[in-house]
Design a protein around this motif. Structure first.
Motif, PDB file in Angstrom:
ATOM      1  N   LEU A  28       0.828  -1.214   0.000  1.00 16.53           N
ATOM      2  CA  LEU A  28       0.000   0.000   0.000  1.00 16.53           C
ATOM      3  C   LEU A  28       0.860   1.261   0.000  1.00 16.53           C
ATOM      4  O   LEU A  28       0.553   2.232  -0.705  1.00 16.53           O
ATOM      5  N   ASP A  29       1.948   1.250   0.781  1.00 16.48           N
ATOM      6  CA  ASP A  29       2.778   2.448   0.864  1.00 16.48           C
ATOM      7  C   ASP A  29       3.483   2.761  -0.450  1.00 16.48           C
ATOM      8  O   ASP A  29       3.688   3.937  -0.786  1.00 16.48           O
ATOM      9  N   PHE A  30       3.857   1.736  -1.210  1.00 15.76           N
ATOM     10  CA  PHE A  30       4.453   2.036  -2.508  1.00 15.76           C
ATOM     11  C   PHE A  30       3.428   2.657  -3.459  1.00 15.76           C
ATOM     12  O   PHE A  30       3.746   3.580  -4.223  1.00 15.76           O
ATOM     13  N   PHE A  31       2.185   2.190  -3.397  1.00 18.77           N
ATOM     14  CA  PHE A  31       1.155   2.836  -4.212  1.00 18.77           C
ATOM     15  C   PHE A  31       0.839   4.236  -3.674  1.00 18.77           C
ATOM     16  O   PHE A  31       0.531   5.156  -4.451  1.00 18.77           O
ATOM     17  N   LEU A  62       2.985   6.240  -2.449  1.00 18.65           N
ATOM     18  CA  LEU A  62       4.041   7.134  -2.944  1.00 18.65           C
ATOM     19  C   LEU A  62       3.628   7.797  -4.252  1.00 18.65           C
ATOM     20  O   LEU A  62       3.951   8.955  -4.504  1.00 18.65           O
ATOM     21  N   LEU A  63       2.895   7.064  -5.081  1.00 19.08           N
ATOM     22  CA  LEU A  63       2.512   7.583  -6.395  1.00 19.08           C
ATOM     23  C   LEU A  63       1.509   8.728  -6.304  1.00 19.08           C
ATOM     24  O   LEU A  63       1.489   9.616  -7.159  1.00 19.08           O
ATOM     25  N   SER A  64       0.675   8.716  -5.276  1.00 15.66           N
ATOM     26  CA  SER A  64      -0.363   9.751  -5.158  1.00 15.66           C
ATOM     27  C   SER A  64      -0.034  10.798  -4.110  1.00 15.66           C
ATOM     28  O   SER A  64      -0.851  11.662  -3.827  1.00 15.66           O
ATOM     29  N   ALA A  65       1.192  10.723  -3.535  1.00 19.54           N
ATOM     30  CA  ALA A  65       1.536  11.630  -2.440  1.00 19.54           C
ATOM     31  C   ALA A  65       2.446  12.771  -2.871  1.00 19.54           C
ATOM     32  O   ALA A  65       3.034  13.451  -2.037  1.00 19.54           O
ATOM     33  N   GLY A  66       2.554  12.986  -4.184  1.00 20.91           N
ATOM     34  CA  GLY A  66       3.381  14.085  -4.661  1.00 20.91           C
ATOM     35  C   GLY A  66       2.740  15.432  -4.388  1.00 20.91           C
ATOM     36  O   GLY A  66       1.594  15.527  -3.930  1.00 20.91           O
ATOM     37  N   SER A  81       8.707  10.142 -11.258  1.00 18.34           N
ATOM     38  CA  SER A  81       8.999  10.994 -10.111  1.00 18.34           C
ATOM     39  C   SER A  81       9.379  10.154  -8.887  1.00 18.34           C
ATOM     40  O   SER A  81      10.341  10.455  -8.177  1.00 18.34           O
ATOM     41  N   VAL A  82       8.600   9.086  -8.653  1.00 16.80           N
ATOM     42  CA  VAL A  82       8.891   8.208  -7.512  1.00 16.80           C
ATOM     43  C   VAL A  82      10.241   7.532  -7.697  1.00 16.80           C
ATOM     44  O   VAL A  82      11.050   7.465  -6.757  1.00 16.80           O
ATOM     45  N   ILE A  83      10.517   7.054  -8.903  1.00 12.61           N
ATOM     46  CA  ILE A  83      11.799   6.396  -9.176  1.00 12.61           C
ATOM     47  C   ILE A  83      12.956   7.352  -8.928  1.00 12.61           C
ATOM     48  O   ILE A  83      13.957   6.994  -8.287  1.00 12.61           O
ATOM     49  N   GLU A 108       8.071  10.872   4.252  1.00  9.68           N
ATOM     50  CA  GLU A 108       7.592  10.175   5.445  1.00  9.68           C
ATOM     51  C   GLU A 108       7.156   8.745   5.111  1.00  9.68           C
ATOM     52  O   GLU A 108       7.414   7.810   5.871  1.00  9.68           O
ATOM     53  N   ILE A 109       6.500   8.561   3.970  1.00 12.99           N
ATOM     54  CA  ILE A 109       6.081   7.219   3.553  1.00 12.99           C
ATOM     55  C   ILE A 109       7.304   6.344   3.302  1.00 12.99           C
ATOM     56  O   ILE A 109       7.343   5.164   3.683  1.00 12.99           O
ATOM     57  N   ALA A 110       8.328   6.913   2.666  1.00 13.41           N
ATOM     58  CA  ALA A 110       9.553   6.160   2.380  1.00 13.41           C
ATOM     59  C   ALA A 110      10.204   5.667   3.675  1.00 13.41           C
ATOM     60  O   ALA A 110      10.721   4.547   3.735  1.00 13.41           O
ATOM     61  N   LYS A 111      10.165   6.493   4.724  1.00 15.02           N
ATOM     62  CA  LYS A 111      10.735   6.076   6.007  1.00 15.02           C
ATOM     63  C   LYS A 111      10.045   4.820   6.514  1.00 15.02           C
ATOM     64  O   LYS A 111      10.706   3.883   6.988  1.00 15.02           O
ATOM     65  N   HIS A 112       8.712   4.785   6.424  1.00 16.21           N
ATOM     66  CA  HIS A 112       7.962   3.615   6.894  1.00 16.21           C
ATOM     67  C   HIS A 112       8.345   2.370   6.081  1.00 16.21           C
ATOM     68  O   HIS A 112       8.472   1.271   6.636  1.00 16.21           O
TER      69      HIS A 112
END
Length: 282
Positions: A29-32, A34-38, A83-85, A108-112
């Motif tokens: 879920l967190d990787f997905f 990342l895509l919508s958290a820009g 962008s995420v990459i 913050e999501i990347a930290k988790h």
């Protein structure tokens, strides 16, 4: 052509029973997320579940679809994937992505994500269908956490004066390793759920080296680390100069163990409560 992402989550080879359903699903879920958290939000994109398998390894494929019927979101989805990459590759280089470009929420999501790869998840592999897949291992996650939590970006935090104090932290023992060239242990702090590196003096190195041969003694045990706690400029614990490390011995306590039969000094419960209310007790 539809834009897709495939995420594979594997348990640690040394501890295959540590991976939980919650961690595996939340990692996906967190990787997905990342895509919508820009900075621009989800831009009308939803990620539809295209394929999933609960066999080992846990794997999910998502496909970008529009929230508006008839609208092609493939171009926008590919931009968000790029962008995420770019941000994840920046972290691989030991740098923090610009929060104004990549988004503070993404950091913050990347930290988790990286923290989970230090506590149960062995490898997280993400195929964006653009270039080589990205793989997150515990060794890489440890470096990524150091990058994100100990190299604060000027725009990420409100700087406070760094300080240190004598105290202790309680958490879960992670690994006996080195931190910036010094012998250390990693501990997941119970309060913040963040990895804290605790540097070991020569005395503790000798004690832990002896016990570390018996991995079951320390691995995933609850411990208390006492010493000098050093805080970063963001107010979070940066590291601990450990003076003592103790394993918390857990013990089951029954109701009988804590029952005090003489608590009311021979009075009935009703009489005790009446005197307590009247102020004539004792």
């Amino acid at each position: 052509m539809a834009e897709k992402i495939t995420i594979t989550v594997r348990a640690s080879g040394a501890h295959p029973d540590v991976l939980t359903v919650q961690d595996a699903m939340q990692q996906v879920l967190d990787f997905f997320n990342l895509l919508s958290a820009g900075p621009k939000g989800d831009q009308g994109i939803e990620w539809k579940l295209s394929r999933a398998t609960t066999n080992s390894p846990f794997e999910v494929t998502g496909e970008a679809v529009s929230l508006e019927p008839g609208v092609d979101v493939s171009v926008i989805a590919r931009m968000e994937k790029n962008s995420v990459i770019d941000g994840l590759r920046t972290i691989e280089r030991g740098e923090i992505p610009d929060p104004n470009v990549w988004g503070k929420k993404r950091i913050e999501i990347a930290k988790h994500i990286y923290h989970r790869n230090l506590n149960g998840i062995g490898i997280t592999r993400v195929d964006f269908e653009i270039g080589e897949p990205i793989e997150v291992t515990p060794a890489f996650a440890r470096k990524a956490v150091e990058t994100l939590e100990h190299k604060e970006h000027l725009e990420l935090y409100d700087f406070k004066r760094a300080k240190e104090e004598v105290g202790s932290i309680e958490g879960t023992f992670g690994n006996l390793d080195t931190y910036r060239g010094r012998p250390a242990i990693s501990v997941v702090d119970n309060r913040t759920k963040r990895v804290v590196w605790c540097l070991l003096n020569s005395k503790l190195q000798t004690e832990l080296a002896d016990k570390a041969r018996y991995e079951d003694f320390w691995k995933h045990s609850r411990v208390i680390v006492s010493g000098v706690i050093k805080y970063g400029k963001n107010g979070a614990i940066a590291l601990v100069e450990a003076r003592d490390v103790r394993k918390i011995q857990e013990r089951k306590v029954t109701l009988e163990d804590i029952r005090d039969r003489d608590f009311t000094s021979g009075l009935s419960i009703g009489e005790y409560l009446n005197r307590l209310r009247d102020g004539t007790l004792g």
